[in-house]
Scaffold this motif. Structure first.
Motif, PDB file in Angstrom:
ATOM      1  N   LEU A 164       0.836  -1.194   0.000  1.00  0.00           N
ATOM      2  CA  LEU A 164       0.000   0.000   0.000  1.00  0.00           C
ATOM      3  C   LEU A 164       0.870   1.243   0.000  1.00  0.00           C
ATOM      4  O   LEU A 164       0.605   2.204  -0.740  1.00  0.00           O
ATOM      5  N   GLY A 165       1.933   1.213   0.802  1.00  0.00           N
ATOM      6  CA  GLY A 165       2.841   2.364   0.856  1.00  0.00           C
ATOM      7  C   GLY A 165       3.458   2.661  -0.495  1.00  0.00           C
ATOM      8  O   GLY A 165       3.551   3.818  -0.906  1.00  0.00           O
ATOM      9  N   ARG A 166       3.867   1.615  -1.219  1.00  0.00           N
ATOM     10  CA  ARG A 166       4.460   1.816  -2.544  1.00  0.00           C
ATOM     11  C   ARG A 166       3.458   2.465  -3.489  1.00  0.00           C
ATOM     12  O   ARG A 166       3.803   3.350  -4.269  1.00  0.00           O
ATOM     13  N   MET A 167       2.189   2.021  -3.428  1.00  0.00           N
ATOM     14  CA  MET A 167       1.159   2.580  -4.304  1.00  0.00           C
ATOM     15  C   MET A 167       0.863   4.036  -3.963  1.00  0.00           C
ATOM     16  O   MET A 167       0.445   4.814  -4.823  1.00  0.00           O
ATOM     17  N   LEU A 168       1.105   4.402  -2.706  1.00  0.00           N
ATOM     18  CA  LEU A 168       0.869   5.784  -2.273  1.00  0.00           C
ATOM     19  C   LEU A 168       2.115   6.649  -2.387  1.00  0.00           C
ATOM     20  O   LEU A 168       2.051   7.856  -2.167  1.00  0.00           O
ATOM     21  N   LEU A 212      -4.749  14.971   3.994  1.00  0.00           N
ATOM     22  CA  LEU A 212      -6.023  14.699   3.352  1.00  0.00           C
ATOM     23  C   LEU A 212      -5.835  14.086   1.971  1.00  0.00           C
ATOM     24  O   LEU A 212      -6.608  13.224   1.548  1.00  0.00           O
ATOM     25  N   THR A 213      -4.788  14.529   1.271  1.00  0.00           N
ATOM     26  CA  THR A 213      -4.513  13.975  -0.055  1.00  0.00           C
ATOM     27  C   THR A 213      -4.177  12.491   0.041  1.00  0.00           C
ATOM     28  O   THR A 213      -4.692  11.671  -0.719  1.00  0.00           O
ATOM     29  N   ALA A 214      -3.314  12.147   1.018  1.00  0.00           N
ATOM     30  CA  ALA A 214      -2.955  10.743   1.211  1.00  0.00           C
ATOM     31  C   ALA A 214      -4.161   9.932   1.657  1.00  0.00           C
ATOM     32  O   ALA A 214      -4.341   8.786   1.242  1.00  0.00           O
ATOM     33  N   ALA A 215      -5.029  10.538   2.492  1.00  0.00           N
ATOM     34  CA  ALA A 215      -6.246   9.842   2.939  1.00  0.00           C
ATOM     35  C   ALA A 215      -7.157   9.542   1.765  1.00  0.00           C
ATOM     36  O   ALA A 215      -7.730   8.449   1.666  1.00  0.00           O
ATOM     37  N   ALA A 216      -7.306  10.512   0.850  1.00  0.00           N
ATOM     38  CA  ALA A 216      -8.153  10.310  -0.329  1.00  0.00           C
ATOM     39  C   ALA A 216      -7.590   9.204  -1.218  1.00  0.00           C
ATOM     40  O   ALA A 216      -8.332   8.354  -1.720  1.00  0.00           O
ATOM     41  N   LEU A 227      -7.842   3.290  -2.896  1.00  0.00           N
ATOM     42  CA  LEU A 227      -7.208   1.982  -3.013  1.00  0.00           C
ATOM     43  C   LEU A 227      -7.886   0.923  -2.137  1.00  0.00           C
ATOM     44  O   LEU A 227      -7.919  -0.252  -2.488  1.00  0.00           O
ATOM     45  N   LEU A 228      -8.457   1.359  -1.004  1.00  0.00           N
ATOM     46  CA  LEU A 228      -9.085   0.419  -0.081  1.00  0.00           C
ATOM     47  C   LEU A 228     -10.590   0.295  -0.298  1.00  0.00           C
ATOM     48  O   LEU A 228     -11.260  -0.485   0.366  1.00  0.00           O
ATOM     49  N   GLY A 229     -11.133   1.109  -1.233  1.00  0.00           N
ATOM     50  CA  GLY A 229     -12.552   1.025  -1.529  1.00  0.00           C
ATOM     51  C   GLY A 229     -13.443   1.550  -0.426  1.00  0.00           C
ATOM     52  O   GLY A 229     -14.544   1.048  -0.207  1.00  0.00           O
ATOM     53  N   VAL A 230     -12.970   2.582   0.287  1.00  0.00           N
ATOM     54  CA  VAL A 230     -13.755   3.199   1.356  1.00  0.00           C
ATOM     55  C   VAL A 230     -13.750   4.709   1.132  1.00  0.00           C
ATOM     56  O   VAL A 230     -13.222   5.203   0.133  1.00  0.00           O
ATOM     57  N   THR A 231     -14.340   5.465   2.062  1.00  0.00           N
ATOM     58  CA  THR A 231     -14.329   6.915   1.932  1.00  0.00           C
ATOM     59  C   THR A 231     -13.117   7.508   2.642  1.00  0.00           C
ATOM     60  O   THR A 231     -12.525   6.876   3.534  1.00  0.00           O
ATOM     61  N   ALA A 232     -12.769   8.725   2.249  1.00  0.00           N
ATOM     62  CA  ALA A 232     -11.667   9.424   2.916  1.00  0.00           C
ATOM     63  C   ALA A 232     -11.996   9.636   4.390  1.00  0.00           C
ATOM     64  O   ALA A 232     -11.113   9.581   5.255  1.00  0.00           O
ATOM     65  N   SER A 233     -13.282   9.868   4.699  1.00  0.00           N
ATOM     66  CA  SER A 233     -13.702  10.029   6.088  1.00  0.00           C
ATOM     67  C   SER A 233     -13.421   8.764   6.892  1.00  0.00           C
ATOM     68  O   SER A 233     -12.960   8.833   8.036  1.00  0.00           O
ATOM     69  N   ASP A 234     -13.694   7.589   6.288  1.00  0.00           N
ATOM     70  CA  ASP A 234     -13.408   6.315   6.962  1.00  0.00           C
ATOM     71  C   ASP A 234     -11.931   6.212   7.313  1.00  0.00           C
ATOM     72  O   ASP A 234     -11.562   5.817   8.422  1.00  0.00           O
ATOM     73  N   VAL A 235     -11.091   6.554   6.345  1.00  0.00           N
ATOM     74  CA  VAL A 235      -9.645   6.455   6.578  1.00  0.00           C
ATOM     75  C   VAL A 235      -9.220   7.391   7.693  1.00  0.00           C
ATOM     76  O   VAL A 235      -8.498   6.987   8.623  1.00  0.00           O
ATOM     77  N   MET A 236      -9.676   8.642   7.643  1.00  0.00           N
ATOM     78  CA  MET A 236      -9.275   9.615   8.655  1.00  0.00           C
ATOM     79  C   MET A 236      -9.760   9.206  10.045  1.00  0.00           C
ATOM     80  O   MET A 236      -9.023   9.297  11.031  1.00  0.00           O
ATOM     81  N   GLU A 237     -11.017   8.743  10.124  1.00  0.00           N
ATOM     82  CA  GLU A 237     -11.557   8.357  11.423  1.00  0.00           C
ATOM     83  C   GLU A 237     -10.820   7.163  12.007  1.00  0.00           C
ATOM     84  O   GLU A 237     -10.553   7.116  13.208  1.00  0.00           O
TER      85      GLU A 237
END
Length: 208
Positions: A22-26, A45-49, A54-64
């Motif tokens: 995942l890190g390589r893709m980001l 926020l850019t990395a979260a988006a 890549l994970l098929g979720v929302t940026a809000s999910d990642v941040m939370e």
């Protein structure tokens, strides 16, 4: 709040990714990824988006799940509200009608939270129909994507190769390259070929 490492581990397993992969893709090195998941390095926020895509979720999910509260972000807060282009209307059969007016400057909608780049806003227009309860609600979809396995089982705005735009949940079809579309009490459609999809990120009542 500390990052929910177990949640990230489950999401990585669902997409058959490793933490380093995942890190390589980001474009993030292994040590920085480790620090992020340990709560010792902030996630932009850019990395979260990008991670959300890549994970098929929302940026809000990642941040939370990174331990950051993102609900109710307002102007002057940690991140400014995002103005999104208004793309069109959704009728009571969940068909999408693009806003008319060639060359017309697009209206912008303030949704009050940050979402991934390329997101757009739609609105239900369903007065005096079986979907009246949703009349006026705003639907936010992410950036358009080419068909892939991440769209399966998700609610999306879908563009078909026949030119229709629909709000549906996507299921696998019975023949290669085809899919069936479900949603909102509407019977399963005939098999269609998906041209593009945009995952639904959130839906909220319209504000005055």
């Amino acid at each position: 709040m500390k990052p929910d490492v177990d949640w990230f581990r489950r999401k990585l397993e669902e997409h058959r990714l490793s933490q380093s992969g995942l890190g390589r893709m980001l474009g993030i090195d292994k040590s920085t990824m480790s620090l992020m998941l340990a709560g010792k390095r902030k996630l932009s926020l850019t990395a979260a988006a990008d991670m959300a895509r890549l994970l098929g979720v929302t940026a809000s999910d990642v941040m939370e799940h990174m331990g950051v509260r993102v609900d109710g972000i307002k102007a002057g807060g940690a991140a400014a509200p995002q103005m999104l282009p208004f793309e069109g209307w959704i009728d009571d059969t969940a068909r999408v009608q693009p806003e008319s007016g060639a060359g017309k400057r697009k209206r912008m909608v303030d949704i009050g939270v940050n979402v991934e780049p390329g997101s757009t806003a739609w609105q239900w227009r369903t007065p005096q129909t079986k979907m009246d309860i949703l009349d006026g609600w705003i639907v936010v979809s992410g950036a358009r994507r080419e068909p892939d396995d991440r769209m399966i089982g998700r609610g999306c705005v879908v563009g078909t190769k026949s030119g229709e735009i629909l709000l549906r949940t996507i299921r696998r079809g019975y023949t290669p390259g085809s899919h069936t579309l479900l949603g909102l009490g509407i019977p399963e459609s005939a098999e269609v070929e998906v041209e593009w999809y945009a995952p639904i990120l959130l839906m909220k009542p319209a504000t005055a």
